[in-house]
Design a protein around this motif. Sequence first.
Motif, PDB file in Angstrom:
ATOM      1  N   THR A  37      38.165  18.510  33.857  1.00 51.40           N
ATOM      2  CA  THR A  37      38.083  18.767  35.067  1.00 51.40           C
ATOM      3  C   THR A  37      36.964  17.898  35.677  1.00 51.40           C
ATOM      4  O   THR A  37      36.141  17.427  34.875  1.00 51.40           O
ATOM      5  CB  THR A  37      37.976  20.054  35.403  1.00 51.40           C
ATOM      6  OG1 THR A  37      36.515  20.846  35.194  1.00 51.40           O
ATOM      7  CG2 THR A  37      39.174  21.007  34.915  1.00 51.40           C
ATOM      8  N   GLU A  85      34.575  18.897  37.520  1.00 49.21           N
ATOM      9  CA  GLU A  85      33.332  19.569  37.127  1.00 49.21           C
ATOM     10  C   GLU A  85      32.906  19.409  35.831  1.00 49.21           C
ATOM     11  O   GLU A  85      31.496  19.288  35.686  1.00 49.21           O
ATOM     12  CB  GLU A  85      33.518  20.934  37.490  1.00 49.21           C
ATOM     13  CG  GLU A  85      32.190  22.266  37.356  1.00 49.21           C
ATOM     14  CD  GLU A  85      32.832  23.397  37.533  1.00 49.21           C
ATOM     15  OE1 GLU A  85      31.690  24.389  37.756  1.00 49.21           O
ATOM     16  OE2 GLU A  85      33.902  23.855  37.101  1.00 49.21           O
ATOM     17  N   GLU A  86      33.795  19.651  34.769  1.00 50.85           N
ATOM     18  CA  GLU A  86      33.262  19.360  33.432  1.00 50.85           C
ATOM     19  C   GLU A  86      32.623  18.046  32.991  1.00 50.85           C
ATOM     20  O   GLU A  86      31.756  18.093  32.453  1.00 50.85           O
ATOM     21  CB  GLU A  86      34.192  19.738  32.606  1.00 50.85           C
ATOM     22  CG  GLU A  86      34.906  21.215  32.529  1.00 50.85           C
ATOM     23  CD  GLU A  86      36.111  21.523  32.011  1.00 50.85           C
ATOM     24  OE1 GLU A  86      36.477  22.756  31.606  1.00 50.85           O
ATOM     25  OE2 GLU A  86      36.871  20.336  31.644  1.00 50.85           O
ATOM     26  N   MET A 143      29.701  32.625  33.623  1.00 50.73           N
ATOM     27  CA  MET A 143      30.996  32.001  33.568  1.00 50.73           C
ATOM     28  C   MET A 143      32.057  33.296  33.001  1.00 50.73           C
ATOM     29  O   MET A 143      31.887  34.260  32.247  1.00 50.73           O
ATOM     30  CB  MET A 143      30.897  30.830  32.545  1.00 50.73           C
ATOM     31  CG  MET A 143      29.806  29.878  33.228  1.00 50.73           C
ATOM     32  SD  MET A 143      29.767  28.613  31.586  1.00 50.73           S
ATOM     33  CE  MET A 143      28.358  27.368  32.456  1.00 50.73           C
ATOM     34  N   ASP A 144      33.279  32.663  33.343  1.00 46.88           N
ATOM     35  CA  ASP A 144      34.478  33.342  32.883  1.00 46.88           C
ATOM     36  C   ASP A 144      34.896  32.806  31.371  1.00 46.88           C
ATOM     37  O   ASP A 144      34.076  31.762  30.949  1.00 46.88           O
ATOM     38  CB  ASP A 144      35.807  33.404  33.884  1.00 46.88           C
ATOM     39  CG  ASP A 144      36.272  31.905  33.927  1.00 46.88           C
ATOM     40  OD1 ASP A 144      36.243  31.242  33.179  1.00 46.88           O
ATOM     41  OD2 ASP A 144      36.934  31.850  34.991  1.00 46.88           O
ATOM     42  N   LYS A 145      35.555  33.492  30.553  1.00 49.21           N
ATOM     43  CA  LYS A 145      35.656  33.037  29.252  1.00 49.21           C
ATOM     44  C   LYS A 145      36.156  31.818  29.210  1.00 49.21           C
ATOM     45  O   LYS A 145      35.725  31.098  28.080  1.00 49.21           O
ATOM     46  CB  LYS A 145      36.568  34.264  28.400  1.00 49.21           C
ATOM     47  CG  LYS A 145      35.934  35.510  28.587  1.00 49.21           C
ATOM     48  CD  LYS A 145      36.990  36.534  27.790  1.00 49.21           C
ATOM     49  CE  LYS A 145      36.431  37.904  27.555  1.00 49.21           C
ATOM     50  NZ  LYS A 145      37.221  38.784  27.028  1.00 49.21           N
ATOM     51  N   GLU A 146      37.215  31.494  30.172  1.00 50.99           N
ATOM     52  CA  GLU A 146      37.713  30.083  29.902  1.00 50.99           C
ATOM     53  C   GLU A 146      36.616  28.857  29.988  1.00 50.99           C
ATOM     54  O   GLU A 146      36.719  27.989  29.428  1.00 50.99           O
ATOM     55  CB  GLU A 146      38.769  29.864  30.901  1.00 50.99           C
ATOM     56  CG  GLU A 146      40.126  30.688  30.344  1.00 50.99           C
ATOM     57  CD  GLU A 146      40.118  32.013  30.834  1.00 50.99           C
ATOM     58  OE1 GLU A 146      39.126  32.556  31.550  1.00 50.99           O
ATOM     59  OE2 GLU A 146      40.919  32.996  30.330  1.00 50.99           O
ATOM     60  N   GLN A 147      35.659  29.161  31.187  1.00 53.27           N
ATOM     61  CA  GLN A 147      34.706  28.270  31.443  1.00 53.27           C
ATOM     62  C   GLN A 147      33.430  28.187  30.199  1.00 53.27           C
ATOM     63  O   GLN A 147      33.100  27.329  29.693  1.00 53.27           O
ATOM     64  CB  GLN A 147      34.057  28.660  32.545  1.00 53.27           C
ATOM     65  CG  GLN A 147      34.508  28.474  33.936  1.00 53.27           C
ATOM     66  CD  GLN A 147      34.010  29.074  35.168  1.00 53.27           C
ATOM     67  OE1 GLN A 147      33.274  30.236  35.196  1.00 53.27           O
ATOM     68  NE2 GLN A 147      33.835  28.313  36.165  1.00 53.27           N
ATOM     69  N   LYS A 148      33.360  29.274  29.608  1.00 50.86           N
ATOM     70  CA  LYS A 148      32.315  29.254  28.467  1.00 50.86           C
ATOM     71  C   LYS A 148      32.954  28.433  27.326  1.00 50.86           C
ATOM     72  O   LYS A 148      32.263  27.816  26.804  1.00 50.86           O
ATOM     73  CB  LYS A 148      32.046  30.703  28.049  1.00 50.86           C
ATOM     74  CG  LYS A 148      31.443  31.543  29.126  1.00 50.86           C
ATOM     75  CD  LYS A 148      31.274  32.987  28.552  1.00 50.86           C
ATOM     76  CE  LYS A 148      30.262  33.932  29.421  1.00 50.86           C
ATOM     77  NZ  LYS A 148      30.313  35.127  29.272  1.00 50.86           N
ATOM     78  N   ARG A 177      35.005  25.939  27.419  1.00 57.42           N
ATOM     79  CA  ARG A 177      35.120  24.526  27.481  1.00 57.42           C
ATOM     80  C   ARG A 177      33.672  24.038  27.739  1.00 57.42           C
ATOM     81  O   ARG A 177      33.318  22.646  27.476  1.00 57.42           O
ATOM     82  CB  ARG A 177      36.155  24.485  28.643  1.00 57.42           C
ATOM     83  CG  ARG A 177      37.468  24.642  28.374  1.00 57.42           C
ATOM     84  CD  ARG A 177      38.563  24.316  29.331  1.00 57.42           C
ATOM     85  NE  ARG A 177      38.245  23.183  29.950  1.00 57.42           N
ATOM     86  CZ  ARG A 177      39.398  22.180  29.637  1.00 57.42           C
ATOM     87  NH1 ARG A 177      40.205  22.597  28.510  1.00 57.42           N
ATOM     88  NH2 ARG A 177      39.334  20.887  29.863  1.00 57.42           N
ATOM     89  N   ILE A 178      32.910  24.652  28.583  1.00 60.07           N
ATOM     90  CA  ILE A 178      31.773  24.004  29.133  1.00 60.07           C
ATOM     91  C   ILE A 178      30.502  24.041  28.271  1.00 60.07           C
ATOM     92  O   ILE A 178      29.651  22.965  28.081  1.00 60.07           O
ATOM     93  CB  ILE A 178      31.354  24.557  30.659  1.00 60.07           C
ATOM     94  CG1 ILE A 178      32.362  24.348  31.383  1.00 60.07           C
ATOM     95  CG2 ILE A 178      29.847  24.053  30.941  1.00 60.07           C
ATOM     96  CD1 ILE A 178      32.092  24.859  32.673  1.00 60.07           C
ATOM     97  N   TYR A 184      35.495  32.936  22.492  1.00 58.78           N
ATOM     98  CA  TYR A 184      35.645  33.241  23.972  1.00 58.78           C
ATOM     99  C   TYR A 184      36.817  33.775  24.455  1.00 58.78           C
ATOM    100  O   TYR A 184      36.960  34.645  25.390  1.00 58.78           O
ATOM    101  CB  TYR A 184      34.989  32.387  24.914  1.00 58.78           C
ATOM    102  CG  TYR A 184      33.467  32.078  25.055  1.00 58.78           C
ATOM    103  CD1 TYR A 184      32.561  33.004  25.152  1.00 58.78           C
ATOM    104  CD2 TYR A 184      33.056  30.734  24.403  1.00 58.78           C
ATOM    105  CE1 TYR A 184      31.147  32.836  25.026  1.00 58.78           C
ATOM    106  CE2 TYR A 184      31.893  30.677  24.287  1.00 58.78           C
ATOM    107  CZ  TYR A 184      30.780  31.624  24.498  1.00 58.78           C
ATOM    108  OH  TYR A 184      29.584  31.319  24.316  1.00 58.78           O
TER     109      TYR A 184
END
Length: 425
Positions: free
Chosen positions: A22, A24-25, A83-88, A90-91, A344
Amino acid sequence: MFKIDQIPALQLGISGLDAGLTEEEQAIQEVTHRFAAEVMRPIAEKLDKMSAEEVIAPGSPLYDYLEQVQASGIIDLETMASMDKEQKARIIPLIFEELGWGDAGLAILSVATSFPAFVAHGTGDPELIEIFGSRIGCWLATQPDRGSEVVDLDGRELATGAKQNKGNLSAHIEGNHVVVSGQSSAWVSGAPIAQTALAYIPCDYGEGLYKADGSLNHIAVLIDLEQDGVSKGKPLDKVGQRPLPQGEVFFDDVRVPKKNIVADDAKLAADFFGVLTFANMEMGFTFTGLARAAYEHSLAYVHERKQGGCPIIEHQSVKLRLFDQWQKVEACRAMARRVANFNYLAPDPHLVASITAKTFVTRSCFEVASEAVQLFGGNGLTREYPVEKLMRDARASMIEDGENNILNLKAASYISEWFKENHID
């Protein structure tokens, strides 16, 4: 099947075969990459050439790094925790790969010094947060006579009928205090500059240090390292990761309030399991970054260096060796990110996943860095070029945060237990 009208030019991201990041990423990756290039690498180059004592001396570039990484907000464990799990999933891999690309030792230091603060904030206790929430810390577990036994804290790999080694550091309960005596090993990351510690120590709760099965009782406790009875040895002079200060901590009947206990023996194995699961996973991200750095230096050099009347990239053997490096880096990244997804996004994170990444990535990373030295030839052995440092740093990774062979044994034991429980009547 892909329908392609015209063969496209190869498009690669900062970290190779990235797709679907994304905005942001991408922004987080670019900011971290710039910090790694402009701050971490120049400081790490200076620190690598200094003595261990000079690295921690007042005025050292090390403190400039710590100030800049804190100001950058790149490594903020509280933000990561929010962060939510998906963000963790990936980021966090993106961030630590870039930091490992910058310098693995400094990346590890940034995390290790935050462990006590992170745990203190997790308790919600205002007094513990006041004492431990913002000071430089360290994760203290390893001891001179208890190396791999610390990783095997629950005694899964203990020989039948044997006892774990008592070690050099222990604690006992005395009234409203935990009394700590002995010494850590010299491999405690950040210890020479640490003001606090998250310590995992064998502990006598009143019935001795040992359990019936030969394993040790333990305690996890936050310790103020600036109180009476605590002293430190000289910082360790080592081959690799020289920007990461490591050293011994000595305890002379140091009295710690019982409220500083973050896990007693009933909860200790699970607590340590959680810390090691994160630490091993982070090693996978970080040393993917180091492997990538070694590959990128190789890629640039083989296009510059001329032998046989042409840049050496024109020689088939060099092309094959370079592509082998590329494949290993991409395999490391795929493994590390797959493990992040599991830890995660699966119902529960597991040490087996993290070990899978840690041991594969660190071994592959060393192979990539060693090949980089080979491609540089004689130049690769000199300190004028960066690849010899990368090889030294990579070699250390196969021992730190758990020696790779004992980690693999533990993971295999868990897998065997899973099979027996699910496939054998």
